[in-house]
Design a protein around this motif. Structure first.
Motif, PDB file in Angstrom:
ATOM      1  N   PRO A 245       0.836  -1.205   0.000  1.00 21.84           N
ATOM      2  CA  PRO A 245       0.000   0.000   0.000  1.00 21.84           C
ATOM      3  C   PRO A 245       0.868   1.249   0.000  1.00 21.84           C
ATOM      4  CG  PRO A 245       0.040  -1.000   2.181  1.00 21.84           C
ATOM      5  CD  PRO A 245       0.730  -1.962   1.258  1.00 21.84           C
ATOM      6  N   GLU A 246       0.339   2.323  -0.560  1.00 19.02           N
ATOM      7  CA  GLU A 246       1.093   3.570  -0.612  1.00 19.02           C
ATOM      8  C   GLU A 246       0.976   4.299   0.727  1.00 19.02           C
ATOM      9  OE1 GLU A 246      -0.062   5.852  -3.980  1.00 19.02           O
ATOM     10  OE2 GLU A 246       0.339   4.241  -5.412  1.00 19.02           O
ATOM     11  N   PRO A 247       2.076   4.755   1.275  1.00 20.67           N
ATOM     12  CA  PRO A 247       2.030   5.436   2.583  1.00 20.67           C
ATOM     13  C   PRO A 247       1.125   6.665   2.544  1.00 20.67           C
ATOM     14  CG  PRO A 247       4.292   4.954   1.916  1.00 20.67           C
ATOM     15  CD  PRO A 247       3.433   4.689   0.720  1.00 20.67           C
ATOM     16  N   HIS A 248       0.442   6.913   3.639  1.00 19.24           N
ATOM     17  CA  HIS A 248      -0.326   8.144   3.850  1.00 19.24           C
ATOM     18  C   HIS A 248      -1.448   8.311   2.821  1.00 19.24           C
ATOM     19  CE1 HIS A 248       3.965   9.428   5.198  1.00 19.24           C
ATOM     20  NE2 HIS A 248       3.381   8.672   6.123  1.00 19.24           N
ATOM     21  N   VAL A 275      -6.126  18.392   8.458  1.00 18.18           N
ATOM     22  CA  VAL A 275      -5.395  17.993   9.667  1.00 18.18           C
ATOM     23  C   VAL A 275      -4.376  16.916   9.325  1.00 18.18           C
ATOM     24  CG1 VAL A 275      -5.642  17.007  11.972  1.00 18.18           C
ATOM     25  CG2 VAL A 275      -7.385  18.583  11.099  1.00 18.18           C
ATOM     26  N   ILE A 276      -4.775  15.973   8.479  1.00 23.12           N
ATOM     27  CA  ILE A 276      -3.867  14.893   8.065  1.00 23.12           C
ATOM     28  C   ILE A 276      -2.707  15.463   7.254  1.00 23.12           C
ATOM     29  CG2 ILE A 276      -3.700  12.826   6.610  1.00 23.12           C
ATOM     30  CD1 ILE A 276      -6.641  12.248   7.465  1.00 23.12           C
ATOM     31  N   GLU A 279       0.295  17.068   9.007  1.00 19.29           N
ATOM     32  CA  GLU A 279       1.337  16.168   9.502  1.00 19.29           C
ATOM     33  C   GLU A 279       2.025  15.417   8.365  1.00 19.29           C
ATOM     34  OE1 GLU A 279       1.847  12.460  12.668  1.00 19.29           O
ATOM     35  OE2 GLU A 279       0.267  13.958  12.930  1.00 19.29           O
ATOM     36  N   PHE A 280       1.254  15.036   7.345  1.00 18.19           N
ATOM     37  CA  PHE A 280       1.815  14.307   6.200  1.00 18.19           C
ATOM     38  C   PHE A 280       1.505  15.097   4.930  1.00 18.19           C
ATOM     39  CE2 PHE A 280       0.714  10.886   9.268  1.00 18.19           C
ATOM     40  CZ  PHE A 280       2.000  10.426   9.521  1.00 18.19           C
ATOM     41  N   SER A 281       2.469  15.872   4.488  1.00 21.96           N
ATOM     42  CA  SER A 281       2.229  16.748   3.328  1.00 21.96           C
ATOM     43  C   SER A 281       1.992  15.961   2.048  1.00 21.96           C
ATOM     44  CB  SER A 281       3.418  17.693   3.133  1.00 21.96           C
ATOM     45  OG  SER A 281       4.623  16.946   2.916  1.00 21.96           O
ATOM     46  N   LEU A 384      -2.095   6.040  10.126  1.00 27.08           N
ATOM     47  CA  LEU A 384      -1.083   6.460   9.155  1.00 27.08           C
ATOM     48  C   LEU A 384       0.288   6.552   9.822  1.00 27.08           C
ATOM     49  CD1 LEU A 384      -3.038   9.228   7.196  1.00 27.08           C
ATOM     50  CD2 LEU A 384      -2.623   6.862   6.503  1.00 27.08           C
ATOM     51  N   ARG A 385       0.309   6.885  11.105  1.00 27.50           N
ATOM     52  CA  ARG A 385       1.592   6.950  11.835  1.00 27.50           C
ATOM     53  C   ARG A 385       2.157   5.559  12.099  1.00 27.50           C
ATOM     54  NH1 ARG A 385      -1.368  10.374  15.828  1.00 27.50           N
ATOM     55  NH2 ARG A 385      -1.173  12.550  15.151  1.00 27.50           N
ATOM     56  N   GLU A 386       1.260   4.590  12.268  1.00 29.15           N
ATOM     57  CA  GLU A 386       1.685   3.238  12.669  1.00 29.15           C
ATOM     58  C   GLU A 386       1.227   2.215  11.628  1.00 29.15           C
ATOM     59  OE1 GLU A 386       1.157   2.372  16.983  1.00 29.15           O
ATOM     60  OE2 GLU A 386      -0.008   4.237  16.950  1.00 29.15           O
ATOM     61  N   PRO A 387       1.960   2.082  10.529  1.00 30.29           N
ATOM     62  CA  PRO A 387       1.546   1.149   9.466  1.00 30.29           C
ATOM     63  C   PRO A 387       1.380  -0.287   9.953  1.00 30.29           C
ATOM     64  CG  PRO A 387       3.324   2.579   8.711  1.00 30.29           C
ATOM     65  CD  PRO A 387       3.176   2.818  10.178  1.00 30.29           C
ATOM     66  N   GLN A 388       2.205  -0.716  10.909  1.00 34.65           N
ATOM     67  CA  GLN A 388       2.084  -2.091  11.390  1.00 34.65           C
ATOM     68  C   GLN A 388       0.773  -2.301  12.150  1.00 34.65           C
ATOM     69  OE1 GLN A 388       3.996  -4.655  10.537  1.00 34.65           O
ATOM     70  NE2 GLN A 388       5.052  -3.153   9.234  1.00 34.65           N
ATOM     71  N   ARG A 389       0.379  -1.300  12.903  1.00 37.47           N
ATOM     72  CA  ARG A 389      -0.913  -1.391  13.595  1.00 37.47           C
ATOM     73  C   ARG A 389      -2.060  -1.428  12.576  1.00 37.47           C
ATOM     74  NH1 ARG A 389      -4.067   3.355  16.765  1.00 37.47           N
ATOM     75  NH2 ARG A 389      -5.708   2.073  17.715  1.00 37.47           N
ATOM     76  N   ALA A 390      -1.953  -0.601  11.534  1.00 39.52           N
ATOM     77  CA  ALA A 390      -2.974  -0.605  10.490  1.00 39.52           C
ATOM     78  C   ALA A 390      -3.040  -1.968   9.807  1.00 39.52           C
ATOM     79  CB  ALA A 390      -2.680   0.494   9.464  1.00 39.52           C
TER      80      ALA A 390
END
Length: 434
Positions: A245-248, A275-276, A279-281, A384-390
């Motif tokens: 998957p593509e980040p963010h 808001v997202i 943090e993630f441009s 989005l901060r924790e890909p492993q949790r997602a």
């Protein structure tokens, strides 16, 4: 112009097996298979066709796909489709019709639009006697064809309620600020509730798509003939988790010609996506679904981080890009196939309570549930901060649909709920009264 009538090759059956005759009345042809409601009916009928000889009766319009009638052979043995004209949603004719119906109408406008003298006449001429063993009115609006018949069909009629339509209209009325729209939606809710009551008192049984909706009809509305609910299915083999998957990247999947989905996407874009991005441009938002409104298409044309797909032949490549699926719905009903598709694709889901209403989805086990927009943004950011949790949340959701939901289970449940009515109708009158 007369109806389109087609008979297709019969499905292979067990030697000596005689399939009961089923008349299925719907509000449209099913192809293209876009939207959860079409998919549910298609997959159930495709499997029910092994056990029933199915006649599919519906209106057809100039907007239907050229091959929609021919592809009906995938889910029925006989097709009867009457040409019908609808005013386009949002047109002056549509708006004036809705306003006039709110003032003087006896039926909800969304049902009255489907009224077809040709379909009602066909039912009156062909559905009497022993022509059919079971009749299904798929959606509340399809019952408009049965409401004014001179005499009811002899076969038991089952209303398949995909939603509590009056509750959806009440939620629409509560969510809009325009006073005229609010009044029209409130009036539509009143008329729809009356039609639901009339339908319940006239049919042999009702089937819903979630335990919550069965409870609502039985307990809150006092309808004793709710037979039960059928689970929504999903093809877990068709939807596989993405390896990269593509980040963010967040995605929304749903028909964009439905006002509730438009409201949800606009709210997310207005309140959560900035808001997202703070943090993630590089954050991206994929809006996957047919008939997106002009304002969303214009926004996507100006912002490369917002992708509006419109109708796509296959949603899987888009789902494969996403890290998180969002469902910020404030209005809805039924069981939402897009939830099951997201879970089957192994996506972490962030939803409102309304978005997963009626589903056995547990917070922080199968999805994150947040009901205010600030909380919704925070929940999405946390994944989005924790890909492993997602990833872990997505795989837990996929396990849920693999173990508990399939189209075969849905069609089997539907058949099981209907069989007692068919058996009772086949008994002599004196036996039924004893």
């Amino acid at each position: 112009m007369g109806p389109i009538q087609k008979t297709f090759p019969a499905s292979p059956t067990t030697p000596g097996h005689i399939r009961p005759k089923l008349l299925w009345i719907n509000c449209r042809l099913l192809h293209p298979l876009i939207g959860g409601d079409r998919l549910r009916t298609y997959h159930m009928l495709r499997l029910l066709k092994q056990d029933f000889e199915i006649t599919y009766l519906c209106p057809t319009t100039a907007d239907d796909a050229p091959d929609a009638a021919m592809k009906a052979g995938e889910y029925c043995d006989h097709l009867i489709a009457f040409p019908h004209r609808f005013s386009r949603r949002g047109s002056l004719e549509f708006v004036l019709g809705a306003l006039n119906n709110s003032l003087w109408g006896k039926l909800p406008y969304m049902a009255r639009r489907y009224a077809s003298p040709g379909i009602s006449s066909w039912i009156n001429q062909h559905a009497g006697g022993n022509s059919f063993d079971l009749i299904v009115s798929d959606y509340l609006v399809s019952w408009v064809h049965l409401k004014h018949l001179p005499s009811p069909p002899q076969a038991p009629v089952v209303a398949f309620q995909h939603n509590v339509e009056s509750l959806i209209w009440r939620r629409h009325a509560a969510s809009v600020k325009n006073p005229l729209k609010r009044w029209i939606f409130h009036r539509e809710a009143q008329l729809t509730a009356t039609m639901e009551t009339d339908c319940a008192s006239s049919v042999a049984g009702q089937i819903t798509v979630s335990p919550d909706e069965s409870h609502y009809f039985r307990v809150e509305r006092g309808m004793p003939n709710v037979l039960g609910d059928v689970p929504t299915g999903v093809d877990a083999v068709y939807f596989n988790p993405s390896a990269n998957p593509e980040p963010h990247t967040v995605a929304f999947l749903g028909s964009m010609d439905w006002e509730a989905n438009r409201q949800a996407v606009r709210s997310f874009l207005r309140e959560c996506f900035p808001v997202i991005r703070a943090e993630f441009s590089d954050a991206r938002f994929l809006i996957i679904g047919r008939n997106p409104p002009a304002d969303l298409k214009e926004l996507a044309a100006q912002d490369p981080g917002i992708v509006v797909t419109g109708t796509v032949p296959d949603v899987r490549p888009y789902l494969a890009q996403a890290s998180v699926m969002i469902l910020p719905l404030q209005v809805g009903g039924g069981t939402r196939i897009k939830v099951f598709e997201a879970l089957a694709a192994g996506l972490a889901v962030v939803s409102t309570s309304v978005g997963v209403e009626g589903l056995p989805v547990k917070h922080d086990e199968h999805a994150l549930i947040a009901d205010t927009l600030p909380d919704f943004a925070d929940a999405t950011l946390s994944l989005l901060r924790e890909p492993q949790r997602a990833r872990k949340l997505g795989l837990s959701g996929r396990q849920l649909v693999e173990e508990s939901f399939s189209w075969q289970a849905a069609s089997n449940k539907f058949k099981t709920l209907c069989e007692p009515l068919m058996c009772q109708a086949s008994q002599p009158a004196e036996s039924r009264g004893s």
